[in-house]
Design an enzyme around this catalytic site. Structure first.
Site, PDB file in Angstrom:
ATOM      1  N   LYS A 241       0.846  -1.205   0.000  1.00 48.39           N
ATOM      2  CA  LYS A 241       0.000   0.000   0.000  1.00 48.39           C
ATOM      3  C   LYS A 241       0.876   1.248   0.000  1.00 48.39           C
ATOM      4  O   LYS A 241       1.942   1.247   0.611  1.00 48.39           O
ATOM      5  CB  LYS A 241      -0.841   0.042   1.280  1.00 48.39           C
ATOM      6  CG  LYS A 241      -2.028  -0.877   1.318  1.00 48.39           C
ATOM      7  CD  LYS A 241      -2.800  -0.679   2.612  1.00 48.39           C
ATOM      8  CE  LYS A 241      -3.965  -1.629   2.716  1.00 48.39           C
ATOM      9  NZ  LYS A 241      -4.997  -1.449   1.685  1.00 48.39           N
ATOM     10  N   ARG A 315     -10.544 -11.010   1.717  1.00 51.00           N
ATOM     11  CA  ARG A 315     -11.468 -11.992   1.142  1.00 51.00           C
ATOM     12  C   ARG A 315     -10.851 -13.388   1.119  1.00 51.00           C
ATOM     13  O   ARG A 315     -11.567 -14.381   1.119  1.00 51.00           O
ATOM     14  CB  ARG A 315     -11.940 -11.529  -0.245  1.00 51.00           C
ATOM     15  CG  ARG A 315     -10.898 -11.509  -1.311  1.00 51.00           C
ATOM     16  CD  ARG A 315     -11.312 -10.654  -2.491  1.00 51.00           C
ATOM     17  NE  ARG A 315     -11.167  -9.217  -2.213  1.00 51.00           N
ATOM     18  CZ  ARG A 315     -11.560  -8.242  -3.027  1.00 51.00           C
ATOM     19  NH1 ARG A 315     -12.127  -8.537  -4.187  1.00 51.00           N
ATOM     20  NH2 ARG A 315     -11.381  -6.978  -2.695  1.00 51.00           N
TER      21      ARG A 315
HETATM   22  N1  BES Z   1      -8.200  -3.448   4.312  1.00 48.62           N
HETATM   23  C1  BES Z   1      -8.305  -3.046   2.950  1.00 48.62           C
HETATM   24  C2  BES Z   1      -9.580  -2.275   2.650  1.00 48.62           C
HETATM   25  C3  BES Z   1      -9.751  -0.912   3.256  1.00 48.62           C
HETATM   26  C4  BES Z   1      -8.965   0.146   2.839  1.00 48.62           C
HETATM   27  C5  BES Z   1     -10.754  -0.696   4.165  1.00 48.62           C
HETATM   28  C6  BES Z   1      -9.174   1.400   3.356  1.00 48.62           C
HETATM   29  C7  BES Z   1     -10.964   0.552   4.685  1.00 48.62           C
HETATM   30  C8  BES Z   1     -10.161   1.603   4.275  1.00 48.62           C
HETATM   31  C9  BES Z   1      -8.304  -4.263   2.044  1.00 48.62           C
HETATM   32  O1  BES Z   1      -7.538  -5.318   2.468  1.00 48.62           O
HETATM   33  C10 BES Z   1      -7.783  -3.806   0.719  1.00 48.62           C
HETATM   34  O2  BES Z   1      -6.657  -3.413   0.664  1.00 48.62           O
HETATM   35  N2  BES Z   1      -8.619  -3.857  -0.312  1.00 48.62           N
HETATM   36  C11 BES Z   1      -8.238  -3.408  -1.609  1.00 48.62           C
HETATM   37  C12 BES Z   1      -8.718  -4.446  -2.606  1.00 48.62           C
HETATM   38  C13 BES Z   1      -8.221  -4.232  -4.000  1.00 48.62           C
HETATM   39  C14 BES Z   1      -6.733  -4.478  -4.058  1.00 48.62           C
HETATM   40  C15 BES Z   1      -8.948  -5.171  -4.924  1.00 48.62           C
HETATM   41  C16 BES Z   1      -8.890  -2.052  -1.863  1.00 48.62           C
HETATM   42  O3  BES Z   1     -10.042  -1.860  -1.449  1.00 48.62           O
HETATM   43  O4  BES Z   1      -8.246  -1.205  -2.452  1.00 48.62           O
HETATM   44 MN    MN Z   2      -5.529  -5.181   1.881  1.00 53.76          MN
END
Ligand code: BES
Ligand code: MN
Ligand code: ZN
Length: 461
Positions: A241, A315
């Site tokens: 990230k 997921r």
């Molecule tokens: N934990 C995050 C989602 C998240 C991000 C929740 C910011 C609340 C605030 C999750 O694991 C994630 O990184 N999801 C990605 C998925 C994508 C790579 C398909 C996202 O939402 O960007």
């Molecule tokens: Mn994530």
């Protein structure tokens, strides 16, 4: 820290609650000095406006609290609670005709407003203002709700350095022990032997071993299984990230924290259900053995998953956890997870978006949300998007390219692992971005009180 109302029979001063439209009548029923004082100081009974009222000697006799208009109240949850803590120290009680919904909102809001996260910096001043439980409310139930919310907030607010998979397990086991629930934990390489390959794949790169936790409580009634995402920190894995996105990721166990809070309410109130709680607890970290983009994993259920982004880890762990839960065919299966940034973009931090194919469940939950002061919003399991999560080379894609409908495709992914007909999934945010009445900036539970309140209708209790 435990929330509590003031003792019922200690001496207390009144807080007169007044709707804007009832202000004139209220003033006319009070001494001229009070009328003059409030009129001169510009009191209009606006929502949350709080004024002290003196007696003839100039001492504080009580206070008046504005309830504003129904329109104003719709715009500000817990709006009346704002400012109550600025009262002079001592015990206070609500007075005046007040409808039960407002009464309960103020009482619950008051308890929630006393929350402080004081683990690293003890509160400078102890809580000096106390509110008595208003007549007619259910103080035990409200206190149970607030205590559960405090647990959820504490878990979310605790940084990952002090809340890794091990510490989340300890909190989970402490909760189970308090109510005599039976527990199980499968850790590290045992996850492979016992069939949780995707929990292992996500968590194996961390120095802190991944695990899956389960508790069972209750011997009769319908079966209810709660599954919560327990990612203690989400770096994104190898598809790391950016720093702005990583900053809040200690909250990525918000789903686990929220189902634990919900479980605590169910057990404390002794609901007649057979409860099971499952939390896959991991840290999504980076190391030489980290899962890679384009790895293909075989899940507990047998479905294969192409990892197109290691940051779509929630997921993956939930898929194995849901498959495990589903093997028992529970009457109601609920998952909660800080699953996608797309959910936050869609509905912001206040609403808990949820998915279900069952209209009756959706209605029961939506009806319960307002009285629980816990707003929810239904989202669609939109079948025509199923092809988006099919990569061709495996059964499923964890991160469809293009990023269209990111919360929906994540929900569709999870649904592939569930056969139980009554399934609900919550894609929550778990964080309050700025101080608001009864909601301190930081971790927050979402959906748990709405579910608790809706359970009798959802399960026929
Ligand atoms: N934990 C995050 C989602 C998240 C991000 C929740 C910011 C609340 C605030 C999750 O694991 C994630 O990184 N999801 C990605 C998925 C994508 C790579 C398909 C996202 O939402 O960007
Ligand atoms: Mn994530
Ligand atoms: Zn995550």
């Amino acid at each position: 820290m435990t929330p509590a109302f003031a003792e019922p029979d200690a001496p207390s001063r009144p807080i007169h609650v007044v709707e804007a439209s009832a202000l004139d009548a209220w003033l006319n029923a009070h001494p001229v000095a009070t009328q003059t004082w409030l009129q001169d100081s510009g009191f209009k009974a606006n929502l949350g406006d709080l004024r002290l009222v003196p007696d003839g000697d100039g001492r504080v006799a009580g206070a008046v609290l504005g309830l504003g208009t129904a329109d104003a109240r719709r715009r500000t949850r817990f709006g009346a609670v704002k400012g109550l803590s600025a009262l002079p120290a001592g015990d206070w009680q609500l007075e005046g005709p007040i409808d039960p919904a407002q009464r309960d909102e103020i009482a619950l809001g008051w308890l929630l407003s006393t929350y402080r996260f004081d683990r690293y910096r003890p509160a400078k001043t102890p809580q000096a203002v106390r509110l008595k439980a208003p007549e007619g409310c259910d103080p035990v139930r409200l206190t149970v709700m607030a205590e559960a919310e405090f647990l959820t907030r504490d878990l979310i607010n605790t940084p990952a350095s002090d809340l890794g998979p091990d510490e989340l397990e300890s909190a989970f086991m402490a909760l189970a022990a308090r109510f005599g629930a039976a527990t199980q934990a499968i850790r590290g390489d045992d996850l492979i032997a016992q069939g949780f390959p995707m929990v292992h794949a996500v968590g194996r790169a961390s120095a802190r071993a991944p695990r899956i936790l389960s508790m069972r409580w209750g011997t009769s009634g319908p079966s209810l299984t709660l599954v919560g995402k327990g990612v203690c920190f989400d770096t994104g894995g190898l598809d790391l990230k950016p720093s702005s996105g990583m900053l809040l990721m200690k909250k990525d166990m918000g789903g686990a924290a929220t189902v634990m809070g919900l479980a605590q309410m169910i057990m404390a109130l002794g609901l007649p259900v057979r409860l099971r709680v499952i939390v896959p607890a991991v840290e999504n970290a980076v190391s030489g053995n980290a899962m890679r983009p384009r790895d293909i994993l075989t899940s507990r259920k047998g479905l294969t998953v192409e990892v197109n982004n290691t940051d779509a880890e929630g997921r993956l762990i939930l898929a194995d956890a849901l498959a495990w839960a589903d093997e028992e065919n529970p009457e109601l299966l609920i998952s909660m997870a800080t699953l996608t940034g797309a959910a936050r973009v869609a509905v912001g931090p206040d609403l808990a978006p949820f998915y279900t194919d069952d209209d009756d469940l959706a209605e029961a939950l939506s009806a319960a949300a307002a009285p629980a002061c816990d707003p929810v919003w239904r989202m669609p399991f939109w079948d025509p998007y199923e092809p988006m999560i099919e990569p061709g080379i495996a059964d499923l894609d964890n991160a469809p390219s293009g990023g269209m409908a990111g919360s929906i495709t994540a929900a569709l992914f999870l649904r592939r692992f569930v056969d139980a007909p009554r399934y609900m999934h919550f894609d929550i945010y778990g964080h309050t971005p700025a101080d608001a009445p009864a909601r301190l900036k930081g971790g927050v539970g979402q959906g748990a009180r709405a579910i608790l309140t809706g359970l009798p209708a959802m399960l026929g209790l």
